[in-house]
Scaffold this motif. Structure first.
Motif, PDB file in Angstrom:
ATOM      1  N   ASP A   7       0.942  -1.218  -0.113  1.00  0.00           N
ATOM      2  CA  ASP A   7       0.142   0.040  -0.003  1.00  0.00           C
ATOM      3  C   ASP A   7       0.698   1.334   0.007  1.00  0.00           C
ATOM      4  OD1 ASP A   7      -2.054   1.771   0.272  1.00  0.00           O
ATOM      5  OD2 ASP A   7      -2.451   1.323   2.357  1.00  0.00           O
ATOM      6  N   VAL A   8       0.568   2.117  -0.873  1.00  0.00           N
ATOM      7  CA  VAL A   8       1.360   3.487  -1.003  1.00  0.00           C
ATOM      8  C   VAL A   8       0.558   4.512  -1.111  1.00  0.00           C
ATOM      9  CG1 VAL A   8       3.026   4.635  -2.640  1.00  0.00           C
ATOM     10  CG2 VAL A   8       3.383   2.107  -2.256  1.00  0.00           C
ATOM     11  N   ASP A   9       0.727   5.440  -0.350  1.00  0.00           N
ATOM     12  CA  ASP A   9       0.047   6.726  -0.161  1.00  0.00           C
ATOM     13  C   ASP A   9       0.716   7.914  -0.188  1.00  0.00           C
ATOM     14  OD1 ASP A   9      -2.068   8.458   0.369  1.00  0.00           O
ATOM     15  OD2 ASP A   9      -2.953   7.697   2.109  1.00  0.00           O
ATOM     16  N   GLN A  10       0.562   8.527  -1.224  1.00  0.00           N
ATOM     17  CA  GLN A  10       1.552   9.764  -1.504  1.00  0.00           C
ATOM     18  C   GLN A  10       0.686  11.143  -1.491  1.00  0.00           C
ATOM     19  OE1 GLN A  10       3.506   8.042  -4.984  1.00  0.00           O
ATOM     20  NE2 GLN A  10       5.247   8.088  -3.837  1.00  0.00           N
ATOM     21  N   ASN A  11       1.093  12.172  -0.848  1.00  0.00           N
ATOM     22  CA  ASN A  11      -0.034  13.434  -0.991  1.00  0.00           C
ATOM     23  C   ASN A  11       1.275  14.387  -0.985  1.00  0.00           C
ATOM     24  OD1 ASN A  11      -1.432  15.588  -0.812  1.00  0.00           O
ATOM     25  ND2 ASN A  11      -2.833  14.527   0.594  1.00  0.00           N
ATOM     26  N   GLY A  12       1.539  15.058  -1.880  1.00  0.00           N
ATOM     27  CA  GLY A  12       2.624  16.349  -2.041  1.00  0.00           C
ATOM     28  C   GLY A  12       3.206  16.443  -3.165  1.00  0.00           C
ATOM     29  N   LEU A  13       4.537  16.894  -3.277  1.00  0.00           N
ATOM     30  CA  LEU A  13       5.223  17.046  -4.411  1.00  0.00           C
ATOM     31  C   LEU A  13       6.593  16.417  -4.444  1.00  0.00           C
ATOM     32  CD1 LEU A  13       5.981  19.089  -6.963  1.00  0.00           C
ATOM     33  CD2 LEU A  13       7.046  20.561  -5.047  1.00  0.00           C
ATOM     34  N   VAL A  73       3.397   2.245   2.853  1.00  0.00           N
ATOM     35  CA  VAL A  73       4.378   3.460   3.020  1.00  0.00           C
ATOM     36  C   VAL A  73       3.296   4.641   2.779  1.00  0.00           C
ATOM     37  CG1 VAL A  73       5.976   5.018   1.301  1.00  0.00           C
ATOM     38  CG2 VAL A  73       6.266   2.334   1.566  1.00  0.00           C
ATOM     39  N   PHE A  74       3.447   5.551   3.739  1.00  0.00           N
ATOM     40  CA  PHE A  74       2.680   6.781   3.998  1.00  0.00           C
ATOM     41  C   PHE A  74       3.784   7.888   3.518  1.00  0.00           C
ATOM     42  CE2 PHE A  74       0.049   4.063   6.459  1.00  0.00           C
ATOM     43  CZ  PHE A  74      -1.127   4.276   5.928  1.00  0.00           C
ATOM     44  N   GLN A  75       3.552   8.918   2.627  1.00  0.00           N
ATOM     45  CA  GLN A  75       4.312  10.158   2.264  1.00  0.00           C
ATOM     46  C   GLN A  75       3.659  11.436   2.217  1.00  0.00           C
ATOM     47  OE1 GLN A  75       6.404   8.554  -1.260  1.00  0.00           O
ATOM     48  NE2 GLN A  75       8.226   8.226  -0.061  1.00  0.00           N
ATOM     49  N   TYR A  76       3.661  12.403   3.006  1.00  0.00           N
ATOM     50  CA  TYR A  76       2.871  13.461   3.086  1.00  0.00           C
ATOM     51  C   TYR A  76       4.017  14.750   3.056  1.00  0.00           C
ATOM     52  CZ  TYR A  76      -0.825  10.431   4.261  1.00  0.00           C
ATOM     53  OH  TYR A  76      -1.854   9.460   4.390  1.00  0.00           O
ATOM     54  N   GLY A  77       3.730  15.747   2.401  1.00  0.00           N
ATOM     55  CA  GLY A  77       4.623  16.808   2.086  1.00  0.00           C
ATOM     56  C   GLY A  77       5.579  16.497   1.057  1.00  0.00           C
ATOM     57  N   ASP A  78       6.815  17.103   0.832  1.00  0.00           N
ATOM     58  CA  ASP A  78       7.358  17.163  -0.220  1.00  0.00           C
ATOM     59  C   ASP A  78       8.644  16.460  -0.050  1.00  0.00           C
ATOM     60  OD1 ASP A  78       6.622  20.350  -0.648  1.00  0.00           O
ATOM     61  OD2 ASP A  78       5.337  18.839  -1.131  1.00  0.00           O
ATOM     62  N   ALA A  79       9.284  15.930  -1.382  1.00  0.00           N
ATOM     63  CA  ALA A  79      10.719  15.315  -1.445  1.00  0.00           C
ATOM     64  C   ALA A  79      10.884  14.136  -0.468  1.00  0.00           C
ATOM     65  CB  ALA A  79      11.601  16.195  -1.286  1.00  0.00           C
ATOM     66  N   ASN A  80      10.060  13.324  -0.232  1.00  0.00           N
ATOM     67  CA  ASN A  80      10.412  12.248   0.649  1.00  0.00           C
ATOM     68  C   ASN A  80      10.880  11.119  -0.423  1.00  0.00           C
ATOM     69  OD1 ASN A  80       9.292  13.146   3.393  1.00  0.00           O
ATOM     70  ND2 ASN A  80       7.616  13.501   2.391  1.00  0.00           N
TER      71      ASN A  80
END
Length: 142
Positions: free
Chosen positions: A81-87, A104-111
């Motif tokens: 499960d991949v969840d990406q929100n940002g840039l 994988v949870f990514q919030y914000g930028d450049a992770n």
């Protein structure tokens, strides 16, 4: 049996401006009872899914601008499960074996997240949040 699906969003207009939502999703599945779900909202997202085996499941949710995910699963009953929100977020998941699970949870930028699991019954979870000045990098190998 091979299933290959390629999706690309069409251009949308809002008011007097024209915004091109050019997202890409490529899914390749070999075997039986594999599931792949991709949701893309925003611009320039890229999602690549490859599954070989039986009863594997992958879910990708991308919002924002230019997030990239790459999921590779071989074996049986693997779940990603991949969840990406940002840039400019990047997530790479590789799972080989049986009953491996990753989130994988990514919030914000450049992770950036890299998950590599080989074997059976492994579990990985990465939560990342930041921006261009506080970006984060995560690596999980099992």
């Amino acid at each position: 049996m091979m299933k290959k699906v390629v999706f690309s969003a069409a251009a949308l207009t809002t008011g007097a401006f024209m915004v091109a939502q050019q997202n890409l999703s490529v899914a390749e599945q070999y075997g039986e009872a594999n599931d792949a779900w991709v949701f893309q909202d925003g611009m320039w997202h890229e999602s690549y899914l490859y599954q070989d085996g039986a009863s594997n499941s992958a879910s990708v949710d991308q919002a924002g601008i230019w997030n990239i995910s790459d999921v590779f699963q071989a074996g049986t009953e693997n779940v990603a499960d991949v969840d990406q929100n940002g840039l400019l977020n990047d997530a790479y998941v590789t799972q080989v074996g049986e009953a491996n699970s990753s989130v994988v949870f990514q919030y914000g930028d450049a992770n950036q997240a890299l998950v590599e699991q080989v074997g059976n019954g492994n579990m990985a979870e990465a939560h990342q949040g930041g921006d261009l000045f506080t970006s984060s990098y995560g690596l999980v190998e099992q």
